[in-house]
Design an enzyme around this catalytic site. Sequence first.
Site, PDB file in Angstrom:
ATOM      1  NE  ARG A 147      -1.771  14.023  -3.066  1.00  0.00           N
ATOM      2  CZ  ARG A 147      -2.061  12.921  -2.376  1.00  0.00           C
ATOM      3  NH1 ARG A 147      -1.083  12.227  -1.801  1.00  0.00           N
ATOM      4  NH2 ARG A 147      -3.304  12.499  -2.268  1.00  0.00           N
ATOM      5  CE  LYS A 171      -3.557  16.899  -1.374  1.00  0.00           C
ATOM      6  NZ  LYS A 171      -4.791  17.280  -2.107  1.00  0.00           N
ATOM      7  CG  HIS A 244      -1.633  16.967  -9.952  1.00  0.00           C
ATOM      8  ND1 HIS A 244      -1.049  16.642  -8.738  1.00  0.00           N
ATOM      9  CD2 HIS A 244      -2.932  16.557  -9.854  1.00  0.00           C
ATOM     10  CE1 HIS A 244      -1.946  16.083  -7.944  1.00  0.00           C
ATOM     11  NE2 HIS A 244      -3.095  16.021  -8.604  1.00  0.00           N
ATOM     12  NE  ARG A 247      -2.092  12.456  -7.122  1.00  0.00           N
ATOM     13  CZ  ARG A 247      -1.980  11.545  -6.170  1.00  0.00           C
ATOM     14  NH1 ARG A 247      -0.884  10.812  -6.107  1.00  0.00           N
ATOM     15  NH2 ARG A 247      -2.937  11.350  -5.281  1.00  0.00           N
ATOM     16  CG  HIS A 270      -7.004   9.441  -4.504  1.00  0.00           C
ATOM     17  ND1 HIS A 270      -7.308   9.023  -5.783  1.00  0.00           N
ATOM     18  CD2 HIS A 270      -6.287  10.591  -4.645  1.00  0.00           C
ATOM     19  CE1 HIS A 270      -6.791   9.870  -6.656  1.00  0.00           C
ATOM     20  NE2 HIS A 270      -6.163  10.819  -5.992  1.00  0.00           N
ATOM     21  CE1 TYR A 279      -6.654  11.087 -12.679  1.00  0.00           C
ATOM     22  CE2 TYR A 279      -7.266  10.187 -10.551  1.00  0.00           C
ATOM     23  CZ  TYR A 279      -6.620  11.138 -11.301  1.00  0.00           C
ATOM     24  OH  TYR A 279      -5.940  12.156 -10.673  1.00  0.00           O
TER      25      TYR A 279
END
Length: 298
Positions: A147, A171, A244, A247, A270, A279
């Site tokens: 990120r 995150k 992004h 990514r 994730h 994806y």
Amino acid sequence: MTVKDSCEEFLLYLSTVRGMTENTVRSYGEDYKKLNEFLGEDAQINKVSLQDLRFCVGSLSAQKFSVASINRFIASVRALFAYSQKFGRLQINPALQIKTLKAPKHLPNFMTGTEVDALCDAPQKNELLWASRDKAIFEMLYSSGCRVAELASLKLSDFSNGGKSALVTGKGKKDRIVYFEDDAVKALKGYLSERKALLLRLKVPGQKALFVNRKGGALSTRGLRWIVSRYSGPEGTNRHVSPHAFRHTFATSMLSSGADVRVVQEMLGHASISTTQRYTHVTTQQLIDIYKQAHPHG
């Protein structure tokens, strides 16, 4: 207790007890600012009704906020009211009855191999800003799937294995290892020699941030976004993308090459595998498009 005071207390809880990132807490804060504007700063948290909350959602819709923004607002309100109920600030939680809006499904925006190569080559070809630094940024974004905030927070001390891997904080303040292939490592080493010379000349040898500006200060997330925007704009590749997109392209490339979806989930950081599985839809659509183009009756 007022809604305003409840929001301030909950934001403090998110940043300290829950350890959420500054950007995440800021997003919650933006939603609570809207909530207070709609309800009034003197509104009591235990007096807010379902109708009041529906009025807030309707007001956002009337102001043409996107479905994603409205659903984020609803999620933020739900979290606030759940917290308030847990600590006895209200008996009935009206936020439980707010329904989120059905969002249109958008496939992640990614670049083709030719497009990502062109963007990675753009700094040395166009010389808009700082060529070696900007090439390293692009190569590292694509190579690792980081990120943009994770890349901005990297320090020299985070690297290991000769620059081929680094520890990033994602995150929820969760750490993970990301990896860089040969092109990214080569670009990084080229930039680091220029970075060292710059910092010595400016007499700021103690700078810990990996990516710096011409004045020796740490590049912010906003600065990195601006760099990508500049090179993908009319002066560069003329195919505007955000950081992004690197990514998205990383994830799509890994899955297209046969990588296990759970491995890609780990690499991207994730929390849910369903996020990574988006994806696989991209790669499936690619196959469909290729089939239509190549088949005689397509």
